[in-house]
Design an enzyme around this catalytic site. Structure first.
Site, PDB file in Angstrom:
ATOM      1  CG  ASP A 138      80.857  69.209  61.119  1.00  0.00           C
ATOM      2  OD1 ASP A 138      80.046  69.616  61.968  1.00  0.00           O
ATOM      3  OD2 ASP A 138      80.559  68.957  59.951  1.00  0.00           O
ATOM      4  CD  GLU A 222      78.401  71.986  63.584  1.00  0.00           C
ATOM      5  OE1 GLU A 222      77.527  72.687  63.077  1.00  0.00           O
ATOM      6  OE2 GLU A 222      78.609  70.815  63.248  1.00  0.00           O
ATOM      7  CB  CYS A 274      84.315  79.156  51.043  1.00  0.00           C
ATOM      8  SG  CYS A 274      85.828  78.507  50.337  1.00  0.00           S
ATOM      9  CB  CYS A 303      84.752  77.636  46.914  1.00  0.00           C
ATOM     10  SG  CYS A 303      84.735  79.432  46.971  1.00  0.00           S
ATOM     11  CB  CYS A 306      89.023  80.574  46.861  1.00  0.00           C
ATOM     12  SG  CYS A 306      88.332  79.227  47.824  1.00  0.00           S
ATOM     13  CG  ASP A 313      80.696  66.241  57.281  1.00  0.00           C
ATOM     14  OD1 ASP A 313      79.782  67.082  57.296  1.00  0.00           O
ATOM     15  OD2 ASP A 313      80.512  65.034  57.074  1.00  0.00           O
TER      16      ASP A 313
HETATM   17 ZN   LIG Z   1      86.196  79.892  48.572  1.00  0.00          ZN
END
Ligand SMILES: [Zn+2]
Length: 332
Positions: A138, A222, A274, A303, A306, A313
């Site tokens: 990325d 990308e 995520c 997140c 989790c 990045d």
């Molecule tokens: Zn997550």
């Protein structure tokens, strides 16, 4: 008027004007070939609905190179010397040995120096050994790039460092009187500064590309619309500085030479989702894939589902790798 109609006129022109006769015929023909390419590109862009600039006349100050389109006809090597028709025998300082069969010879001038470029056919490719490893990369804003396994490649920011010097050289040029000898001298110095920046960037790109291509068999990235990003003023500097588009070109051709693959993917949601893993309750793992909206200023992915906390990045790079692998699995 076609390129070939113009080529047909060259013979009469050469008979009538000494300055045309003083050049090898292939060099003149190549000027028309370049002109033709420029117009073809212009019309192609017009048809695609873009708004290209109309091709402009390039005066002596802007036209920096000429080409012998057939090695052995007007230009050849003799004992390490370059022999050019109508010009003479020139000593060459070789930057690397010539491999393959030379096809065309282009002479160019850059920052006061003269360079020769041979384009060659049948250059043997040198595949690098397979490693069995893939990665996603990325584009960073803070870093130049981040790989899926968390390697951060720093942005060297040559340009900004050299920018002060560039500005100074630029100011010197504008202060001096047009047409003066002192101004010409300042222009030469400015060109040198630009050349230095260009070379530093080139060197950095090649070293980075080589380490990636050596380490990985497939590199997913990308498919960024770099042009659109550059229009966004905040990021403009970082992105054009990093020269991402040029880097990608280098990466793609070097990978091809080394027998490796580069795959561009649609970047949709790769920075939002995520990349963490959750227990699926049966002893296995399942992707978390929680979508967490974040603006560009948010540098860390956090997140709540989790519990993954990761550089923004790096999270994106992991998603790119997973997306690439899943698409590949679907195809195979
Ligand atoms: Zn997550």
């Amino acid at each position: 008027m076609s390129r070939y109609e113009q080529e047909a006129e060259l013979k009469d022109l050469r008979a009538a004007f000494a300055e045309y006769a003083a050049m090898h015929s292939h060099v003149l023909q190549d000027v028309l070939a370049r002109l033709d390419r420029t117009y073809q590109a212009f019309f192609r862009q017009v048809q695609a609905g873009e708004q290209p600039g109309y091709p402009r006349f390039q005066g002596a100050q802007r036209y920096h190179s000429f080409t012998y389109k057939e090695y052995g006809n007007g230009a050849h090597l003799d004992n390490g010397f370059l022999v050019l028709s109508k010009i003479g025998r020139i000593a060459v300082r070789w930057s690397r040995p010539l491999v393959g069969t030379p096809k065309t010879v282009t002479i160019s001038r850059e920052a006061g120096g003269w360079y020769v470029c041979f384009s060659c056919a049948d250059v043997p490719i040198e595949p690098l050994p397979r490693t069995g490893q893939d990665t996603g990369i990325d584009v960073g804003l803070k870093e130049f790039l981040v790989t899926a396994d968390g390697t951060f490649v720093e942005n060297p920011r040559h340009y900004r460092k050299a920018e002060r010097q560039l500005k100074k050289a630029q100011r010197r040029v504008s202060r001096r009187k047009k047409g003066s000898k002192r101004r010409k001298k300042a222009v030469r110095l400015l060109a040198k500064r630009h050349q230095q920046v260009r070379r530093q960037r080139h060197d950095f790109h090649h070293k980075t590309v080589f380490s990636l291509v050596r380490q990985y068999d497939t590199i997913y990235l990308e498919d960024l619309r770099v042009r659109n990003l550059v229009r966004n003023h905040h990021l403009a500097k970082s992105i054009s500085d990093a020269g991402w588009a040029a880097f990608r070109t280098t990466l793609e051709y070097k990978a091809a030479c080394a027998g490796k693959r580069v795959v561009a993917l649609d970047p949709k949601y790769t920075s939002q989702d995520c990349s963490g893993m959750l227990d699926d309750g049966q002893g296995g793992k399942t992707p978390c894939a929680e979508r967490i909206q974040k603006s560009l200023s948010v540098r860390t992915h956090i997140c709540p589902r989790c519990g993954l906390i990761l550089d923004r990045d790096e999270n994106a790079a992991r998603n790119i790798l997973r997306l690439g692998q899943s698409l590949r699995g679907a195809v195979a």
